[in-house]
Design an enzyme around this catalytic site. Structure first.
Site, short mmCIF file in Angstrom:
data_model
loop_
_atom_site.label_atom_id
_atom_site.label_comp_id
_atom_site.label_asym_id
_atom_site.label_seq_id
_atom_site.Cartn_x
_atom_site.Cartn_y
_atom_site.Cartn_z
N ASP A 140 58.52 39.86 40.00
CA ASP A 140 57.23 39.44 39.45
C ASP A 140 56.69 38.25 40.25
OD1 ASP A 140 55.28 39.62 37.22
OD2 ASP A 140 55.96 37.58 36.84
N GLU A 199 55.71 42.34 43.47
CA GLU A 199 54.43 42.43 42.76
C GLU A 199 53.48 41.36 43.30
OE1 GLU A 199 51.55 41.31 39.49
OE2 GLU A 199 53.37 40.17 39.84
C1 GLC Z 1 52.57 39.12 36.84
C2 GLC Z 1 52.54 40.04 35.63
C3 GLC Z 1 51.56 39.49 34.64
C4 GLC Z 1 52.00 38.12 34.23
C5 GLC Z 1 52.20 37.20 35.45
C6 GLC Z 1 52.96 35.97 35.08
O1 GLC Z 1 51.37 39.11 37.52
O2 GLC Z 1 52.22 41.34 36.02
O3 GLC Z 1 51.45 40.32 33.51
O4 GLC Z 1 51.05 37.54 33.36
O5 GLC Z 1 52.96 37.85 36.46
O6 GLC Z 1 54.31 36.26 34.89
#
Ligand code: GLC
Length: 643
Positions: free
Chosen positions: A283, A325
């Site tokens: 993440d 991500e």
């Molecule tokens: C990523 C997740 C999102 C979250 C952020 C903070 O972008 O996909 O949902 O709010 O990280 O962890």
């Protein structure tokens, strides 16, 4: 590269860990010997200046040994199977779905009973949204983790997860979960100790005595949630200090300039690998390194850390692929696949967020030219790495492609984005879409978009209007969007609920732990009574589900759609029609999409000079190209193969 000076070190650890002569232990040693020099170089590049660097490197290697020794025989066998397949994850046979376990099936046990539903649809990779303990009301959908080893009570236990994974394995299904690398909840034990005044644990985060550094850093750090969580630092009363909180105020950024943080988080990540995770979703990796005077995103050290992590997984949990991500600009995303020496040794996957947003752009405007303007960047993805392709996920839609791509087709970038935000964000009355603007930045007027696939495609308003023509058109748009991303290359990741045409769910407004975040409108609670309608002929649910099922099954049969850098965009000579051809050897399959609400025609010579008739694998009809043109109904698409 082999490094003789590190060999005695490996020997001594392997003796103390009592490594056997078994093939799998020996393979582990081979992988370690092959990678340790790079691991060392990357580690020293970040931490070499610290007095404790040598000690910490020793600890890191111990973590790798431990992870290998704790890896089950079943997983080691699966690693071997995957290794024999080569890059197993490039296959056209994989189709994923992201889901919240509680909102989809109650808990992990309940999810097991829903596997037949997913199998029927053709989904064979499950992305389970964050599972680990996270405080109710300050959870960010589980992305504020309180304990990286304890499953959230309402979802079940680690044992339930292991059981589920074993079932998935039996069914030849794959598992993906998240590691939230950038931050922890302020209820994590490290944060609690930091709040109590422990300097050691304050160093796990970024703490400042006063506002002077935070003020300077905020000058260049973009705000992520400007409405609900403005600024990037939060005052911590108990110690009278400021702590860095880039996302929500309850999510504290981890400090990776402290090697202990890296080693602890690597240990957690390998622990997930040993739960049988096939793809780990890292993440927010763009944020893991911070530096004054920068945006604190996409910094070179963040890439070095990711490369280091990747090499460590290649040694200890080799069957586990990594998805980064990073939702960043098209040119920057390429860096996450690794560069030069580390090409394809950083993240195996990234989200194709650019293309996702461009599909929404084309759907609103009926004009696919900006989509084409972006492809020269996206085509730079190295062979051996892949995309997650998607139309919707749990997050908002950011219109993050570059201004020049918009300007190149003659639009003004600001006005173009303004149009799209109005169209999808609920501000343009005659728009078919129902959505909302998310994270509006009052300073820049920047905003992203929330809303479910079905609602953004018009189904919510069409159902309200009880207009059957409009309903059918919305369904056709849903299928166009899904089909376009299913065959584009990479693993398509459906979002739960979309397969059954769920429209926005506004009940989040009644929950104070969610009402500040309108992304919850597109995170439905599944009503299994409603889902029965997927089998009831003629319902909207049935039309979407059965068509999607057919598309997935088609994808599984078409080897040409494996992600082997085997895609070319077609010159369609009509701005509403976009098409690509996928190929292997002499086999070619053409995918053509009409993004407009009107009938369209293209000359066929540009796509098929021989004008040979084709079979449409989707409509299962012969398509005559002899007459030199091909016509499309509104939002129609073709999948054409040689007859
Ligand atoms: C990523 C997740 C999102 C979250 C952020 C903070 O972008 O996909 O949902 O709010 O990280 O962890």
């Amino acid at each position: 590269m082999y490094n003789p000076t590190l060999q005695p070190f490996i020997d001594s650890v392997s003796q103390s860990k009592k490594l056997s002569k078994s093939t799998q232990d020996q393979y582990f040693l081979h992988r370690l010997i092959a990678n340790i020099d790079d691991i060392h170089v990357l580690f020293a590049g970040i931490y070499g200046h610290l007095p404790q660097a040598k000690d910490m490197f020793g600890q890191l290697i111990q973590v790798l040994f431990q992870a290998h020794l704790q890896r089950s025989q079943a997983l080691k066998n699966r690693d071997e199977v995957k290794e024999k397949k080569g890059k197993w994850f490039l296959s056209n046979e994989l189709t994923g779905m992201s889901l919240y376990v509680d909102r989809f099936a109650g808990n992990l046990e309940g999810l097991e009973s829903k596997l037949p539903y997913l199998e029927d649809l053709g989904v064979n990779l499950l992305h389970l949204m964050p599972l680990f303990k996270s405080p109710e009301g300050e959870s960010d959908g589980g992305y504020a983790v309180e304990d990286f080893r304890v499953i959230e009570n309402k979802l079940g236990t680690i044992e339930d997860l292991r059981k589920l994974q074993a079932h998935l394995l039996e069914k030849d299904m794959y598992l993906m979960i998240d590691i939230v690398l950038n931050h922890t909840s302020h209820h994590h034990e490290w944060a609690k100790k930091a709040k109590e005044g422990s300097k050691e644990f304050q160093d796990y985060y970024y703490f400042y005595d006063d506002r002077s550094i935070p003020d300077q850093m905020e000058e260049t750090m973009p705000e992520i949630f400007p409405e609900s969580s403005p600024g990037s630092f939060t005052f911590q009363e108990s110690v009278q200090k400021w702590v860095m909180t880039v996302f929500h105020q309850y999510q504290w950024d981890l400090n990776y300039s402290n090697p202990k943080v890296l080693i602890e988080m690597l240990d957690n990540l390998l622990f997930y690998g040993n739960l049988g995770v096939d793809i780990v979703r890292i993440d927010a990796p763009a944020f893991i390194w911070k530096q004054m005077g920068t945006s604190c995103q996409n910094l070179p050290e963040a890439h070095q850390l990711l490369q280091l992590i990747k090499l460590c997984t290649e040694v200890s949990t080799p069957g586990m692929a990594i998805l980064g991500e990073a939702i960043v600009a098209p040119a920057q995303i390429m860096e996450y696949f690794g560069k030069d020496r580390y090409a394809t040794h950083e993240c195996d996957f990234a989200y194709n967020a650019t293309h996702m947003a461009l599909q929404w752009d084309a759907l609103a405007t009926g004009d696919t030219r900006i989509m084409l303007e972006a492809q020269h960047e996206l085509a730079k993805k190295p062979l051996g790495s892949s995309w997650i392709t998607y139309t919707r996920c749990h997050d908002d839609i950011g219109l993050g492609y570059d201004d020049y791509m918009i300007a190149n087709v003659g639009f003004t970038p600001y006005l173009h984005r303004y149009y799209l935000k109005n169209y999808y964000g609920g501000l343009q009355e005659d728009s078919p879409a129902s959505g909302a603007l998310f994270a509006i930045n009052p300073k820049t007027q920047d905003a992203r978009i929330s809303g479910s696939l079905a609602s953004l495609c018009g189904l919510e308003k069409a159902l309200k209007a009880k207009d059957s023509k409009w309903i059918d058109e919305s369904i056709q748009k849903i299928l166009l969007m899904e089909a376009h991303c299913l065959f584009l290359g990479g693993i398509p990741m459906l979002f739960y609920g979309d397969e059954a045409a769920y429209t926005n769910d506004y009940s989040y407004l009644q929950d104070p732990g969610k009402s500040y975040d309108n992304r919850w409108m597109h995170r439905p609670v599944i009503d299994w009574e409603k889902n029965k309608r997927v089998k009831k002929k003629g319902t909207e649910e049935n039309k979407v589900y059965t068509s999607l099922k057919e598309l997935i099954s088609l994808r599984k049969k078409l080897k040409v759609v494996a992600d082997l850098k085997n895609l070319e965009w077609l010159p369609c000579s009509n701005k509403s029609i976009v098409g690509y051809v996928r190929y292997i050897g002499s086999e070619r399959v053409y995918f053509l999409f009409n993004f407009s609400s009107l009938e369209q025609t293209i000359p066929v010579h540009a796509i098929e000079p021989n004008k040979q008739n084709k079979n449409c694998l989707w409509s299962k009809k012969q398509v005559s190209l002899e007459k030199g043109s091909l016509s499309f109904q509104p939002y129609q698409f073709y999948i054409l193969a040689d007859s």
